[in-house]
Design a protein around this motif. Sequence first.
Motif, PDB file in Angstrom:
ATOM      1  N   GLN A  41      -3.675  -2.245  13.793  1.00  0.00           N
ATOM      2  CA  GLN A  41      -3.352  -3.673  13.741  1.00  0.00           C
ATOM      3  C   GLN A  41      -4.209  -4.409  12.719  1.00  0.00           C
ATOM      4  N   VAL A  42      -5.493  -4.067  12.664  1.00  0.00           N
ATOM      5  CA  VAL A  42      -6.389  -4.694  11.693  1.00  0.00           C
ATOM      6  C   VAL A  42      -5.942  -4.386  10.269  1.00  0.00           C
ATOM      7  N   CYS A  43      -5.633  -3.107  10.018  1.00  0.00           N
ATOM      8  CA  CYS A  43      -5.237  -2.701   8.666  1.00  0.00           C
ATOM      9  C   CYS A  43      -3.901  -3.313   8.256  1.00  0.00           C
ATOM     10  N   MET A  44      -2.994  -3.462   9.212  1.00  0.00           N
ATOM     11  CA  MET A  44      -1.708  -4.094   8.903  1.00  0.00           C
ATOM     12  C   MET A  44      -1.900  -5.554   8.529  1.00  0.00           C
ATOM     13  N   GLN A  45      -2.844  -6.229   9.177  1.00  0.00           N
ATOM     14  CA  GLN A  45      -3.138  -7.614   8.802  1.00  0.00           C
ATOM     15  C   GLN A  45      -3.725  -7.665   7.400  1.00  0.00           C
ATOM     16  N   ILE A  46      -4.631  -6.733   7.103  1.00  0.00           N
ATOM     17  CA  ILE A  46      -5.224  -6.679   5.767  1.00  0.00           C
ATOM     18  C   ILE A  46      -4.154  -6.415   4.717  1.00  0.00           C
ATOM     19  N   GLN A  47      -3.242  -5.487   5.002  1.00  0.00           N
ATOM     20  CA  GLN A  47      -2.170  -5.191   4.051  1.00  0.00           C
ATOM     21  C   GLN A  47      -1.317  -6.416   3.783  1.00  0.00           C
ATOM     22  N   GLN A  48      -1.015  -7.151   4.837  1.00  0.00           N
ATOM     23  CA  GLN A  48      -0.146  -8.308   4.696  1.00  0.00           C
ATOM     24  C   GLN A  48      -0.803  -9.441   3.917  1.00  0.00           C
ATOM     25  N   MET A  49      -2.126  -9.589   4.078  1.00  0.00           N
ATOM     26  CA  MET A  49      -2.781 -10.777   3.565  1.00  0.00           C
ATOM     27  C   MET A  49      -3.679 -10.544   2.352  1.00  0.00           C
ATOM     28  N   MET A  50      -4.022  -9.293   2.049  1.00  0.00           N
ATOM     29  CA  MET A  50      -4.972  -9.034   0.972  1.00  0.00           C
ATOM     30  C   MET A  50      -4.287  -8.410  -0.235  1.00  0.00           C
ATOM     31  N   ASP A  51      -4.639  -8.855  -1.438  1.00  0.00           N
ATOM     32  CA  ASP A  51      -4.057  -8.314  -2.656  1.00  0.00           C
ATOM     33  C   ASP A  51      -4.471  -6.866  -2.864  1.00  0.00           C
ATOM     34  N   HIS A  52      -3.693  -6.139  -3.673  1.00  0.00           N
ATOM     35  CA  HIS A  52      -3.884  -4.700  -3.851  1.00  0.00           C
ATOM     36  C   HIS A  52      -5.255  -4.356  -4.424  1.00  0.00           C
ATOM     37  N   VAL A 105     -13.270  11.470   6.138  1.00  0.00           N
ATOM     38  CA  VAL A 105     -12.164  11.482   5.174  1.00  0.00           C
ATOM     39  C   VAL A 105     -10.846  11.192   5.877  1.00  0.00           C
ATOM     40  N   ASN A 106     -10.632  11.828   7.022  1.00  0.00           N
ATOM     41  CA  ASN A 106      -9.383  11.618   7.761  1.00  0.00           C
ATOM     42  C   ASN A 106      -9.245  10.173   8.208  1.00  0.00           C
ATOM     43  N   GLN A 107     -10.367   9.573   8.650  1.00  0.00           N
ATOM     44  CA  GLN A 107     -10.314   8.179   9.097  1.00  0.00           C
ATOM     45  C   GLN A 107     -10.033   7.242   7.926  1.00  0.00           C
ATOM     46  N   ILE A 108     -10.687   7.477   6.799  1.00  0.00           N
ATOM     47  CA  ILE A 108     -10.451   6.634   5.627  1.00  0.00           C
ATOM     48  C   ILE A 108      -9.017   6.807   5.126  1.00  0.00           C
ATOM     49  N   HIS A 109      -8.503   8.035   5.197  1.00  0.00           N
ATOM     50  CA  HIS A 109      -7.115   8.279   4.800  1.00  0.00           C
ATOM     51  C   HIS A 109      -6.145   7.517   5.701  1.00  0.00           C
ATOM     52  N   THR A 110      -6.432   7.501   6.990  1.00  0.00           N
ATOM     53  CA  THR A 110      -5.599   6.743   7.925  1.00  0.00           C
ATOM     54  C   THR A 110      -5.647   5.256   7.615  1.00  0.00           C
ATOM     55  N   ILE A 111      -6.848   4.746   7.391  1.00  0.00           N
ATOM     56  CA  ILE A 111      -7.012   3.333   7.032  1.00  0.00           C
ATOM     57  C   ILE A 111      -6.245   3.014   5.752  1.00  0.00           C
ATOM     58  N   SER A 112      -6.362   3.897   4.772  1.00  0.00           N
ATOM     59  CA  SER A 112      -5.693   3.711   3.491  1.00  0.00           C
ATOM     60  C   SER A 112      -4.183   3.593   3.678  1.00  0.00           C
ATOM     61  N   GLY A 113      -3.625   4.486   4.473  1.00  0.00           N
ATOM     62  CA  GLY A 113      -2.187   4.444   4.718  1.00  0.00           C
ATOM     63  C   GLY A 113      -1.756   3.178   5.415  1.00  0.00           C
ATOM     64  N   TYR A 114      -2.517   2.774   6.429  1.00  0.00           N
ATOM     65  CA  TYR A 114      -2.185   1.546   7.154  1.00  0.00           C
ATOM     66  C   TYR A 114      -2.268   0.323   6.248  1.00  0.00           C
ATOM     67  N   MET A 115      -3.157   0.367   5.244  1.00  0.00           N
ATOM     68  CA  MET A 115      -3.313  -0.771   4.335  1.00  0.00           C
ATOM     69  C   MET A 115      -2.293  -0.744   3.196  1.00  0.00           C
ATOM     70  N   GLY A 116      -1.414   0.260   3.185  1.00  0.00           N
ATOM     71  CA  GLY A 116      -0.382   0.316   2.161  1.00  0.00           C
ATOM     72  C   GLY A 116      -0.869   0.821   0.821  1.00  0.00           C
ATOM     73  N   ILE A 117      -1.940   1.610   0.808  1.00  0.00           N
ATOM     74  CA  ILE A 117      -2.455   2.189  -0.430  1.00  0.00           C
ATOM     75  C   ILE A 117      -1.806   3.554  -0.637  1.00  0.00           C
ATOM     76  N   SER A 118      -1.321   3.813  -1.822  1.00  0.00           N
ATOM     77  CA  SER A 118      -0.603   5.059  -2.100  1.00  0.00           C
ATOM     78  C   SER A 118      -1.543   6.256  -2.045  1.00  0.00           C
ATOM     79  N   SER A 119      -0.967   7.441  -1.848  1.00  0.00           N
ATOM     80  CA  SER A 119      -1.775   8.659  -1.808  1.00  0.00           C
ATOM     81  C   SER A 119      -2.445   8.912  -3.156  1.00  0.00           C
TER      82      SER A 119
END
Length: 255
Positions: free
Chosen positions: A126-137, A162-176
């Motif tokens: 939920q936190v990462c989805m808010q960041i994705q919605q409101m924060m620039d790339h 690494v796995n946790q950061i990868h999960t965060i990255s995906g939730y924030m809409g950052i490409s692989s």
Amino acid sequence: MSFSKWIGAGLGWSFGGPIGAIIGLVLGSIIDSVSDSGTPLLGDWQTKQKNQPTYRRQAQPQTQPGDFEVSLLILASVVIKADGHQDQRELDFVRQQFVNMYGQERANKAFKLFKGINQQQIPVRQVCMQIQQMMDHASRLQLLHFLFGIAKADGMVTDPEVNQIHTISGYMGISSRDFESIKAMFYDSSDNAYKILEITKEATTDEIKAAYRKMAKKYHPDRVIHLGEAHQKGAVEKFRQVQEAYEKLQKERRF
């Protein structure tokens, strides 16, 4: 300046949604009942919260420094706890980064907030989805770079981190590709230069040059100038690593 005035002055969209809820709980638990003016410490924060539209109703604004800082503290807490224990070197890294960026006094306030956040269960998705919605790339990429820095503060980046950061990255809409590019900045291997530039070893000289121009533009410090001078230091580091990757390939390929 009192603690509530400091945090209230810098925050915008984080007063809505899960991030706003986390900060509200933390500030509510901080024992610091009287501000400089003699009023309750939470007064300024609560007033601003009531007057602030929830994040779901807002169009995407330009990321404010306070929003970036709070997002960084929350996600830093998640990464530090990813491997099941909190290493003091990682905690010291967080504190030192804030000292470097803001100076001792403001860093102390930020770390006080961090310790309160660190005691909570964070709803990561939920936190990462808010960041994705409101924060620039560009700001999200800067967050990712900082999180890898925290993970490596104890000398190595563990698989759970690494796995946790990868999960965060995906939730924030950052490409692989962006994730692997920033990840490569924290490892020492023969193909890191290619990964940083988001190309393969089969890339031609022209493709390497084109990739460098693209990545230099993506990671240029001016992309996060709106976050203030403090956060541009991290952006300069990313930009430097892109330049070094390109120079390494220039030497290897002799062009």
